[in-house]
Design a protein around this motif. Sequence first.
Motif, short mmCIF file in Angstrom:
data_model
loop_
_atom_site.label_atom_id
_atom_site.label_comp_id
_atom_site.label_asym_id
_atom_site.label_seq_id
_atom_site.Cartn_x
_atom_site.Cartn_y
_atom_site.Cartn_z
N ILE A 253 -3.52 5.89 -1.17
CA ILE A 253 -3.33 6.39 -2.54
C ILE A 253 -3.60 5.26 -3.55
CG2 ILE A 253 -1.74 7.52 -4.14
CD1 ILE A 253 -0.10 8.40 -1.68
N HIS A 254 -2.82 4.21 -3.44
CA HIS A 254 -2.98 3.02 -4.29
C HIS A 254 -2.58 1.81 -3.48
CE1 HIS A 254 -3.58 4.51 -8.47
NE2 HIS A 254 -2.82 5.53 -8.12
N TYR B 10 -1.27 10.33 -9.18
CA TYR B 10 -0.32 9.28 -8.81
C TYR B 10 -0.53 8.04 -9.67
CZ TYR B 10 -0.13 11.92 -4.38
OH TYR B 10 -0.01 12.89 -3.41
N SER B 11 0.57 7.35 -9.93
CA SER B 11 0.48 6.03 -10.56
C SER B 11 1.42 5.10 -9.80
CB SER B 11 0.85 6.09 -12.04
OG SER B 11 2.20 6.51 -12.19
N GLU C 204 -8.37 6.18 -2.09
CA GLU C 204 -9.26 7.35 -2.04
C GLU C 204 -8.64 8.63 -2.59
OE1 GLU C 204 -8.71 7.55 2.70
OE2 GLU C 204 -9.93 9.18 1.92
N TYR D 242 0.84 -1.19 0.00
CA TYR D 242 0.00 0.00 0.00
C TYR D 242 0.89 1.26 0.00
CZ TYR D 242 -2.91 -3.59 2.29
OH TYR D 242 -3.58 -4.75 2.61
N SER E 111 -6.11 8.96 -5.32
CA SER E 111 -5.20 8.44 -6.35
C SER E 111 -4.89 9.44 -7.47
CB SER E 111 -5.77 7.17 -6.97
OG SER E 111 -7.04 7.46 -7.55
N ASP E 112 -5.65 10.51 -7.58
CA ASP E 112 -5.43 11.46 -8.69
C ASP E 112 -4.02 12.05 -8.62
OD1 ASP E 112 -8.79 12.93 -8.87
OD2 ASP E 112 -7.94 11.03 -9.60
N THR F 62 -2.89 -3.87 -9.32
CA THR F 62 -2.98 -2.68 -8.47
C THR F 62 -4.37 -2.09 -8.58
OG1 THR F 62 -2.23 -1.14 -10.19
CG2 THR F 62 -0.53 -2.19 -8.84
N ASP F 63 -4.70 -1.24 -7.62
CA ASP F 63 -6.00 -0.57 -7.66
C ASP F 63 -5.88 0.77 -6.95
OD1 ASP F 63 -9.38 -1.93 -7.28
OD2 ASP F 63 -8.63 -0.12 -8.26
N LYS F 64 -6.87 1.63 -7.22
CA LYS F 64 -6.84 2.98 -6.67
C LYS F 64 -7.39 3.03 -5.26
CE LYS F 64 -7.53 5.14 -11.19
NZ LYS F 64 -8.40 6.02 -12.01
#
Lengths: 109, 113
Positions: free
Chosen positions: B46-47, B64-65, B59, B33, B61-62, B55-57
Motif C-alpha cells: 500500500i505504502h 490510503y494515506s 501498488e 511497509y 495506495s488509492d 513515505t511513498d506509494k
Amino acid sequence: GQQVMQIPQYQHVQEGEDFTTYCNSSTTLSNIQWYKQRPGGHPVFLIQLVKSGEVKKQKRLTFQFGEAKKNSSLHITATQTTDVGTYFCAGEGYSTLTFGKGTMLLVSP
Amino acid sequence: DAGITQSPRHKVTETGTPVTLRCHQTENHRYMYWYRQDPGHGLRLIHYSYGVKDTDKGEVSDGYSVSRSKTEDFLLTLESATSSQTSVYFCAISESWGSSPLHFGNGTRLTVT
C-alpha cells in the motif's frame, strides 16, 4: 510493472509425499525471498537467494534460484503436518519487493 | 520475532468513517511497509516509508494515506472507509531496502460494513 507468478495456487498431499512450488518473474531479479504463513498467522521469512543457480537447503526444504534469475522453486521432501501453510516467493527487481500470490499447502496425516 | 506491534488487532467500522491503523516497532529499522492481504491477491504493498516523514506509494495506495513522525511508528489511515477495504493489513519492517528480509507484524483484520 514487475510481475511474479507462483504455481500451483493450492496443493493437498499425504504426509510423507514431496511438494514443490514454483515462482516465475517477468523480469530479472536481483534476489528472491521465500516466506511461510501459517493459517491465521503472519508471513515469516525463510530464506533469500541472490546468486544465479544458487541452491540452499534448510533441513527438508530445498530452495533454488534459476540460472537466468527469473525463476525459483521451493521443494519440501517428505512433508509433515507442520508444513501446512501458504508459501510465498517475493522477488526484488528494480523497484519494491513483489510477492507472488502464494501456494497453499495442506498435508493430511 | 521482531518487535512489531500492530493495533488494533481487529476492527469493524462502517462505510464512510475514518480509520487509523498503527504499527509500532522496537527494532529501530529504517524501512516500514503496509501491505494488505486478500484471497486470490496475495500481499500487495500500500505504502512504505524510508525514514521519518519520508513515505511513498505502493501498488494499491488509492484511498490510503500514511504518516511517520517517529522512527518507531507508522500509521495507515483510511480517510473514508469502503467495503473494498475490508482486508487483513500487515505492517512490515526491514533494515535495508530490497536485500534484507521483511519482518511482519501480527496483522489487523479490518471489516468495513
